[in-house]
Design an enzyme around this catalytic site. Structure first.
Site, PDB file in Angstrom:
ATOM      1  N   GLY A 107       0.795  -1.121   0.022  1.00 21.83           N
ATOM      2  CA  GLY A 107      -0.260  -0.032   0.055  1.00 21.83           C
ATOM      3  C   GLY A 107       0.758   1.348  -0.131  1.00 21.83           C
ATOM      4  O   GLY A 107       1.980   1.429  -0.390  1.00 21.83           O
ATOM      5  N   SER A 108       0.220   2.246   0.497  1.00 21.26           N
ATOM      6  CA  SER A 108       1.028   3.659   0.512  1.00 21.26           C
ATOM      7  C   SER A 108       2.063   3.630   1.537  1.00 21.26           C
ATOM      8  O   SER A 108       2.093   3.061   2.446  1.00 21.26           O
ATOM      9  CB  SER A 108      -0.030   4.976   0.860  1.00 21.26           C
ATOM     10  N   ALA A 109       3.257   4.568   1.125  1.00 20.40           N
ATOM     11  CA  ALA A 109       4.180   4.971   1.966  1.00 20.40           C
ATOM     12  C   ALA A 109       3.604   5.524   3.550  1.00 20.40           C
ATOM     13  O   ALA A 109       4.132   5.015   4.447  1.00 20.40           O
ATOM     14  CB  ALA A 109       5.140   5.703   1.438  1.00 20.40           C
ATOM     15  N   THR A 163       1.152   4.762   5.174  1.00 17.42           N
ATOM     16  CA  THR A 163       0.233   3.735   5.892  1.00 17.42           C
ATOM     17  C   THR A 163       1.688   2.640   6.461  1.00 17.42           C
ATOM     18  O   THR A 163       1.598   2.225   7.378  1.00 17.42           O
ATOM     19  CB  THR A 163      -0.659   2.815   5.167  1.00 17.42           C
ATOM     20  N   GLY A 164       2.459   2.438   5.489  1.00 19.17           N
ATOM     21  CA  GLY A 164       3.650   1.636   5.737  1.00 19.17           C
ATOM     22  C   GLY A 164       4.442   2.198   6.973  1.00 19.17           C
ATOM     23  O   GLY A 164       4.762   1.422   7.636  1.00 19.17           O
ATOM     24  N   GLU A 219       5.606  -3.238   1.301  1.00 17.17           N
ATOM     25  CA  GLU A 219       5.821  -2.730  -0.219  1.00 17.17           C
ATOM     26  C   GLU A 219       5.098  -1.313  -0.207  1.00 17.17           C
ATOM     27  O   GLU A 219       3.830  -1.426  -0.233  1.00 17.17           O
ATOM     28  CB  GLU A 219       5.355  -3.659  -1.079  1.00 17.17           C
ATOM     29  N   CYS A 276       2.037   0.560  -8.242  1.00 16.86           N
ATOM     30  CA  CYS A 276       3.449   1.366  -7.691  1.00 16.86           C
ATOM     31  C   CYS A 276       4.586   1.479  -8.453  1.00 16.86           C
ATOM     32  O   CYS A 276       5.253   2.109  -7.937  1.00 16.86           O
ATOM     33  CB  CYS A 276       3.439   0.325  -6.278  1.00 16.86           C
TER      34      CYS A 276
END
Length: 492
Positions: A220-222, A224-225, A243, A277
């Protein structure tokens, strides 16, 4: 009933969620989110199922997973339609996603044996053995851009390794998540081995906060990561695979065939409506007349790309974005870049209010300072011109991300130079940035991931190594270390 917990379909106790087609507005799915108590129930079910599942032979687990592959094949048309209608992508692209899901099975089985199988080395007085063991209960967070294929890339190798799973699809693709789960149900997984919880942020936070969790696999998004990384900090006992996308550069050097280079760039930047992505976000184009000709042709061909509905005939190259809000965010990003001094070459347009159908945008940013280093997740390409190849590599690396990078050039020497200088997990030469192989690792560095690549290397984060020194007998060594005395004399 839209949650699958311990082998039963149950009704969520959280907020009502309604999923609509992002283009037509048609209601496709509705159900209630899982609340924290149900997330805990799913975890307990997975924990209870783990010992028996892990102790099955690999062959027994493989049978269930291969049965799932057969169900994907026999239900390909139905799953293709569900994914296409829910995401807005054209039918042809949703079909390629289901095909990738099917192919992932055999690749994951092979990767398990190559990456995490058993090895034995004979020694003079015994043997050294290497085995791998599953972590236990893993959470899988799925994205919306490939709601079948990308979670599948975590779930399949994790199950093969002997883990049990709690799967939370993206809140934007609950229907696809449920459809895939129903095929796993038909494949005959024992109760509790794979559990489905639907929901948004509250459900995700409840899942990632579980104490009795052995790991979390996320795509997902940076943003949230990074939140997940902070949440799990200080817990080294939990495996975390992230990722997180990228701000990916594509360098166009000398080209012999401008149309071929334009085609590669469109495939890199605008396929899946720019929602991959690995999509090219930044285009670095050599200064000069050839670069001018390429850019003019790129704009001319791109402005013919008309998004369409999932079932349009003839089929469009791109469909809608995941939501009208997502499309509007791309338009807003373009407007902000233009306000900074960017020169619009092709303006993105919402074709119809209330839909997510968005045409591609291209904006030149050469000479503009302070451009945000952020991933704009949609069909918006920023262009910079460069004078020499060293400058192009420096510009390409000027990002906190590091997922994909590419070069269009007939010169192998320049690709070799890029291989030495690029900071990205995927570096392609005369191939689209969006091209990847499941027989290779998939992942990035920097803000694109935490060095846990998926695809061929997914097996690595689904099991831990156990080393053993072994002998079937025990004898006293013929030569003892200094200071050791095993003589029969009595010490007085």
């Amino acid at each position: 009933m839209t949650l699958w917990i311990n082998g039963d379909w149950v009704t969520g106790q959280g907020a009502l969620r309604v999923k609509r087609n992002p283009v037509s507005g048609e209601v496709l799915w509705q159900g209630n989110d899982a609340d924290a108590a149900q997330v805990g129930q799913a975890c307990r079910a997975a924990r209870a199922a783990f010992p028996r599942w892990a102790r099955l032979s690999f062959g027994d687990r493989q049978v269930r997973v291969e049965r799932f592959a057969g169900l994907l094949e026999s239900n390909k048309a139905e799953l293709t339609a569900i994914i296409a209608r829910e995401t807005g992508k054209p039918r042809w692209e949703a079909a390629t996603e289901v095909t990738a899901m099917i192919n992932k099975i055999a690749i994951s089985i092979k990767a398990y044996h190559v990456r995490t199988g058993e090895q034995r080395s004979e020694m003079p007085d015994g043997a050294a053995s290497l085995r791998h063991r599953p972590h236990g209960v893993l959470a899988v967070f799925g994205p919306y851009n490939f709601p079948g294929h990308l979670p599948n890339g975590h779930i399949v190798p994790a199950l093969l390794a002997g883990n049990t799973i709690i799967f939370k699809p993206s809140e934007l693709t609950p229907w696809s998540g449920e459809a895939v789960m129903r095929l796993w149900q038909q494949a005959g997984l024992p109760p509790g081995v794979l559990n489905l919880v639907q929901g948004g942020r509250a459900t995700g936070q409840a899942l990632s906060a579980l104490e009795d969790l052995d790991g979390l696999l996320f795509t997902g998004s940076a943003n949230t990561g990074y939140q997940l990384h902070r949440q799990l900090s200080g817990q080294p006992e939990k495996i975390l695979a992230l990722e997180m996308g990228g701000n990916n550069p594509l360098i166009i050097d000398e080209v012999a065939d401008i149309d071929a280079a334009v085609h590669l760039t469109i495939q890199s930047a605008f396929v899946t409506a720019g929602q991959r992505c690995t999509c090219a976000r930044r285009l670095f184009l050599k200064s000069g007349t050839q670069g001018d000709a390429f850019l003019a042709r790129m704009v001319a061909v791109s402005q013919r790309l008309t998004p369409g509905t999932w079932d349009d005939e003839p089929q469009p190259f791109i469909g809608g974005l995941i939501s009208e809000q997502a499309a509007q965010q791309v338009v807003t990003a373009w407007q902000e870049l233009e306000a900074m001094g960017g020169r619009t070459l092709l303006a993105p347009r919402l074709l119809q209010a209330g839909t997510s159908l968005l045409t591609p945008g291209i904006i030149e940013m050469t000479g503009v300072t302070g451009v945000p280093d952020e991933e704009v997740f949609g069909p918006l390409l920023r262009v910079w011109r460069y004078d020499n190849f060293d400058e192009a590599i420096r510009m390409a690396n000027n990002t906190r991300f590091g997922l994909s990078c590419g070069l269009v050039s007939p010169e192998r020497e320049k690709f070799d130079q890029l291989l030495l200088g690029a900071r990205a997990g995927i570096v392609n030469w005369n191939k689209p940035l969006t091209g990847a192989a499941s027989t290779a690792p998939f992942g990035g560095i920097g803000a694109s991931g935490n060095h846990r690549p998926s695809a061929w290397y997914a097996a690595d984060y689904c099991a831990w190594p156990m080393a053993s020194l072994e002998s079937d007998s025990l004898t006293l060594p013929a030569t003892l270390n200094p200071g050791l005395d095993f003589s029969d004399e009595v010490v007085r």
